[in-house]
Design a protein around this motif. Structure first.
Motif, PDB file in Angstrom:
ATOM      1  N   ASP A   1      96.051 110.902   5.001  1.00  0.00           N
ATOM      2  CA  ASP A   1      97.050 110.523   5.988  1.00  0.00           C
ATOM      3  C   ASP A   1      96.593 109.266   6.727  1.00  0.00           C
ATOM      4  O   ASP A   1      95.725 109.326   7.595  1.00  0.00           O
ATOM      5  CB  ASP A   1      97.230 111.691   6.961  1.00  0.00           C
ATOM      6  CG  ASP A   1      98.286 111.439   8.018  1.00  0.00           C
ATOM      7  OD1 ASP A   1      98.765 110.298   8.150  1.00  0.00           O
ATOM      8  OD2 ASP A   1      98.629 112.401   8.723  1.00  0.00           O
ATOM      9  N   ALA A   2      97.158 108.123   6.355  1.00  0.00           N
ATOM     10  CA  ALA A   2      96.767 106.844   6.957  1.00  0.00           C
ATOM     11  C   ALA A   2      97.031 106.809   8.460  1.00  0.00           C
ATOM     12  O   ALA A   2      96.245 106.222   9.214  1.00  0.00           O
ATOM     13  CB  ALA A   2      97.490 105.688   6.259  1.00  0.00           C
ATOM     14  N   ALA A   3      98.102 107.444   8.921  1.00  0.00           N
ATOM     15  CA  ALA A   3      98.392 107.463  10.363  1.00  0.00           C
ATOM     16  C   ALA A   3      97.297 108.219  11.117  1.00  0.00           C
ATOM     17  O   ALA A   3      96.864 107.793  12.193  1.00  0.00           O
ATOM     18  CB  ALA A   3      99.756 108.092  10.622  1.00  0.00           C
ATOM     19  N   ALA A   4      96.844 109.324  10.547  1.00  0.00           N
ATOM     20  CA  ALA A   4      95.737 110.063  11.162  1.00  0.00           C
ATOM     21  C   ALA A   4      94.460 109.217  11.115  1.00  0.00           C
ATOM     22  O   ALA A   4      93.658 109.233  12.050  1.00  0.00           O
ATOM     23  CB  ALA A   4      95.525 111.394  10.459  1.00  0.00           C
ATOM     24  N   GLY A   5      94.281 108.474  10.044  1.00  0.00           N
ATOM     25  CA  GLY A   5      93.125 107.588   9.928  1.00  0.00           C
ATOM     26  C   GLY A   5      93.128 106.497  10.978  1.00  0.00           C
ATOM     27  O   GLY A   5      92.088 106.128  11.516  1.00  0.00           O
ATOM     28  N   LYS A   6      94.319 105.998  11.299  1.00  0.00           N
ATOM     29  CA  LYS A   6      94.429 104.983  12.342  1.00  0.00           C
ATOM     30  C   LYS A   6      93.953 105.549  13.673  1.00  0.00           C
ATOM     31  O   LYS A   6      93.254 104.869  14.429  1.00  0.00           O
ATOM     32  CB  LYS A   6      95.869 104.481  12.460  1.00  0.00           C
ATOM     33  CG  LYS A   6      96.028 103.372  13.471  1.00  0.00           C
ATOM     34  CD  LYS A   6      97.441 102.814  13.485  1.00  0.00           C
ATOM     35  CE  LYS A   6      97.531 101.653  14.462  1.00  0.00           C
ATOM     36  NZ  LYS A   6      98.844 101.010  14.432  1.00  0.00           N
TER      37      LYS A   6
ATOM     38  N   ASP B   1      85.710 115.920   6.346  1.00  0.00           N
ATOM     39  CA  ASP B   1      86.128 115.366   5.057  1.00  0.00           C
ATOM     40  C   ASP B   1      87.513 114.735   5.168  1.00  0.00           C
ATOM     41  O   ASP B   1      87.768 113.675   4.607  1.00  0.00           O
ATOM     42  CB  ASP B   1      86.141 116.447   3.977  1.00  0.00           C
ATOM     43  CG  ASP B   1      84.752 116.925   3.582  1.00  0.00           C
ATOM     44  OD1 ASP B   1      83.760 116.225   3.868  1.00  0.00           O
ATOM     45  OD2 ASP B   1      84.661 118.010   2.982  1.00  0.00           O
ATOM     46  N   SER B   2      88.390 115.396   5.919  1.00  0.00           N
ATOM     47  CA  SER B   2      89.746 114.858   6.110  1.00  0.00           C
ATOM     48  C   SER B   2      89.713 113.551   6.884  1.00  0.00           C
ATOM     49  O   SER B   2      90.441 112.609   6.541  1.00  0.00           O
ATOM     50  CB  SER B   2      90.628 115.858   6.854  1.00  0.00           C
ATOM     51  OG  SER B   2      90.881 116.969   6.054  1.00  0.00           O
ATOM     52  N   ASP B   3      88.873 113.473   7.917  1.00  0.00           N
ATOM     53  CA  ASP B   3      88.747 112.225   8.681  1.00  0.00           C
ATOM     54  C   ASP B   3      88.304 111.083   7.775  1.00  0.00           C
ATOM     55  O   ASP B   3      88.847 109.975   7.852  1.00  0.00           O
ATOM     56  CB  ASP B   3      87.720 112.371   9.814  1.00  0.00           C
ATOM     57  CG  ASP B   3      88.161 113.295  10.924  1.00  0.00           C
ATOM     58  OD1 ASP B   3      89.378 113.475  11.128  1.00  0.00           O
ATOM     59  OD2 ASP B   3      87.263 113.841  11.611  1.00  0.00           O
ATOM     60  N   ALA B   4      87.310 111.339   6.928  1.00  0.00           N
ATOM     61  CA  ALA B   4      86.805 110.306   6.018  1.00  0.00           C
ATOM     62  C   ALA B   4      87.909 109.832   5.078  1.00  0.00           C
ATOM     63  O   ALA B   4      88.105 108.631   4.878  1.00  0.00           O
ATOM     64  CB  ALA B   4      85.609 110.830   5.232  1.00  0.00           C
ATOM     65  N   ALA B   5      88.644 110.783   4.512  1.00  0.00           N
ATOM     66  CA  ALA B   5      89.738 110.426   3.597  1.00  0.00           C
ATOM     67  C   ALA B   5      90.839 109.671   4.327  1.00  0.00           C
ATOM     68  O   ALA B   5      91.380 108.682   3.813  1.00  0.00           O
ATOM     69  CB  ALA B   5      90.302 111.693   2.954  1.00  0.00           C
ATOM     70  N   ASN B   6      91.150 110.095   5.540  1.00  0.00           N
ATOM     71  CA  ASN B   6      92.205 109.443   6.316  1.00  0.00           C
ATOM     72  C   ASN B   6      91.800 108.030   6.728  1.00  0.00           C
ATOM     73  O   ASN B   6      92.624 107.106   6.684  1.00  0.00           O
ATOM     74  CB  ASN B   6      92.557 110.287   7.537  1.00  0.00           C
ATOM     75  CG  ASN B   6      93.185 111.613   7.162  1.00  0.00           C
ATOM     76  OD1 ASN B   6      93.683 111.793   6.054  1.00  0.00           O
ATOM     77  ND2 ASN B   6      93.145 112.561   8.072  1.00  0.00           N
ATOM     78  N   LEU B   7      90.547 107.848   7.138  1.00  0.00           N
ATOM     79  CA  LEU B   7      90.066 106.493   7.472  1.00  0.00           C
ATOM     80  C   LEU B   7      90.157 105.580   6.257  1.00  0.00           C
ATOM     81  O   LEU B   7      90.593 104.424   6.365  1.00  0.00           O
ATOM     82  CB  LEU B   7      88.617 106.541   7.965  1.00  0.00           C
ATOM     83  CG  LEU B   7      88.395 106.811   9.419  1.00  0.00           C
ATOM     84  CD1 LEU B   7      86.918 107.061   9.701  1.00  0.00           C
ATOM     85  CD2 LEU B   7      88.897 105.657  10.272  1.00  0.00           C
ATOM     86  N   ALA B   8      89.722 106.088   5.119  1.00  0.00           N
ATOM     87  CA  ALA B   8      89.780 105.290   3.890  1.00  0.00           C
ATOM     88  C   ALA B   8      91.225 104.911   3.557  1.00  0.00           C
ATOM     89  O   ALA B   8      91.506 103.767   3.174  1.00  0.00           O
ATOM     90  CB  ALA B   8      89.141 106.057   2.739  1.00  0.00           C
TER      91      ALA B   8
ATOM     92  N   PHE C   1      93.715 104.624   5.693  1.00  0.00           N
ATOM     93  CA  PHE C   1      94.179 103.665   6.693  1.00  0.00           C
ATOM     94  C   PHE C   1      93.684 102.252   6.379  1.00  0.00           C
ATOM     95  O   PHE C   1      94.477 101.323   6.276  1.00  0.00           O
ATOM     96  CB  PHE C   1      93.714 104.089   8.090  1.00  0.00           C
ATOM     97  CG  PHE C   1      93.910 103.025   9.142  1.00  0.00           C
ATOM     98  CD1 PHE C   1      95.185 102.604   9.481  1.00  0.00           C
ATOM     99  CD2 PHE C   1      92.831 102.424   9.759  1.00  0.00           C
ATOM    100  CE1 PHE C   1      95.377 101.608  10.445  1.00  0.00           C
ATOM    101  CE2 PHE C   1      93.002 101.445  10.715  1.00  0.00           C
ATOM    102  CZ  PHE C   1      94.281 101.028  11.058  1.00  0.00           C
ATOM    103  N   TYR C   2      92.371 102.097   6.229  1.00  0.00           N
ATOM    104  CA  TYR C   2      91.833 100.752   6.026  1.00  0.00           C
ATOM    105  C   TYR C   2      92.240 100.153   4.679  1.00  0.00           C
ATOM    106  O   TYR C   2      92.472  98.946   4.586  1.00  0.00           O
ATOM    107  CB  TYR C   2      90.313 100.758   6.182  1.00  0.00           C
ATOM    108  CG  TYR C   2      89.887 100.764   7.632  1.00  0.00           C
ATOM    109  CD1 TYR C   2      90.200  99.709   8.475  1.00  0.00           C
ATOM    110  CD2 TYR C   2      89.194 101.835   8.163  1.00  0.00           C
ATOM    111  CE1 TYR C   2      89.831  99.708   9.818  1.00  0.00           C
ATOM    112  CE2 TYR C   2      88.818 101.844   9.507  1.00  0.00           C
ATOM    113  CZ  TYR C   2      89.140 100.782  10.321  1.00  0.00           C
ATOM    114  OH  TYR C   2      88.782 100.785  11.645  1.00  0.00           O
ATOM    115  N   SER C   3      92.356 100.970   3.655  1.00  0.00           N
ATOM    116  CA  SER C   3      92.760 100.422   2.356  1.00  0.00           C
ATOM    117  C   SER C   3      94.203  99.954   2.367  1.00  0.00           C
ATOM    118  O   SER C   3      94.585  99.081   1.587  1.00  0.00           O
ATOM    119  CB  SER C   3      92.551 101.456   1.238  1.00  0.00           C
ATOM    120  OG  SER C   3      93.453 102.532   1.386  1.00  0.00           O
ATOM    121  N   GLY C   4      95.000 100.517   3.261  1.00  0.00           N
ATOM    122  CA  GLY C   4      96.412 100.133   3.348  1.00  0.00           C
ATOM    123  C   GLY C   4      96.696  98.873   4.148  1.00  0.00           C
ATOM    124  O   GLY C   4      97.816  98.376   4.161  1.00  0.00           O
ATOM    125  N   ILE C   5      95.671  98.335   4.798  1.00  0.00           N
ATOM    126  CA  ILE C   5      95.858  97.107   5.575  1.00  0.00           C
ATOM    127  C   ILE C   5      95.752  95.913   4.636  1.00  0.00           C
ATOM    128  O   ILE C   5      94.783  95.780   3.901  1.00  0.00           O
ATOM    129  CB  ILE C   5      94.797  96.982   6.706  1.00  0.00           C
ATOM    130  CG1 ILE C   5      94.918  98.155   7.674  1.00  0.00           C
ATOM    131  CG2 ILE C   5      94.953  95.648   7.433  1.00  0.00           C
ATOM    132  CD1 ILE C   5      93.803  98.193   8.701  1.00  0.00           C
TER     133      ILE C   5
END
Length: 100
Positions: free
Chosen positions: A23-28, A86-93, A95-99
């Motif tokens: 979840d990119a929004a959660a990663g943000k 683990d979810s935070d790591a996936a969400n951060l990845a 988010f940043y990959s989508g920029i």
């Protein structure tokens, strides 16, 4: 028979979390801890820190998890990723990959 097997495998993957999309929004939201070194939009204002924007998602996740496990060591990063799930790591990845 093959159809039943595929349904069972898909169910196991879903239950184990392997097929759940990040979840990119959660990663943000989680990225607030990253801003001082990696910039608001993943472009670092400081030359010694890497830009994260546009990096490949799997690469970012792998690096975050390497810091979390201690396989990769940096005092600043170790402290920053210590509380991540683990979810935070996936969400951060995600988010940043989508920029771009």
């Amino acid at each position: 028979m093959m159809k039943v097997f595929l349904i069972v495998v898909a169910t196991v993957l879903l239950v184990s979390g392997h097929a759940i999309a990040a979840d990119a929004a959660a990663g943000k939201a989680v990225s607030a801890r990253c801003i001082s070194c990696h910039g608001v939009a993943g472009i670092s204002p400081i030359g010694i820190y890497p830009n994260l924007a546009g990096q490949k998602e799997q690469y970012l996740k792998k690096q975050i998890n390497a810091f979390r496990s201690g396989k990769r060591v940096d005092p600043s990063m170790t402290a920053m990723v210590a509380g991540l799930t683990d979810s935070d790591a996936a969400n951060l990845a995600a988010f940043y990959s989508g920029i771009k």
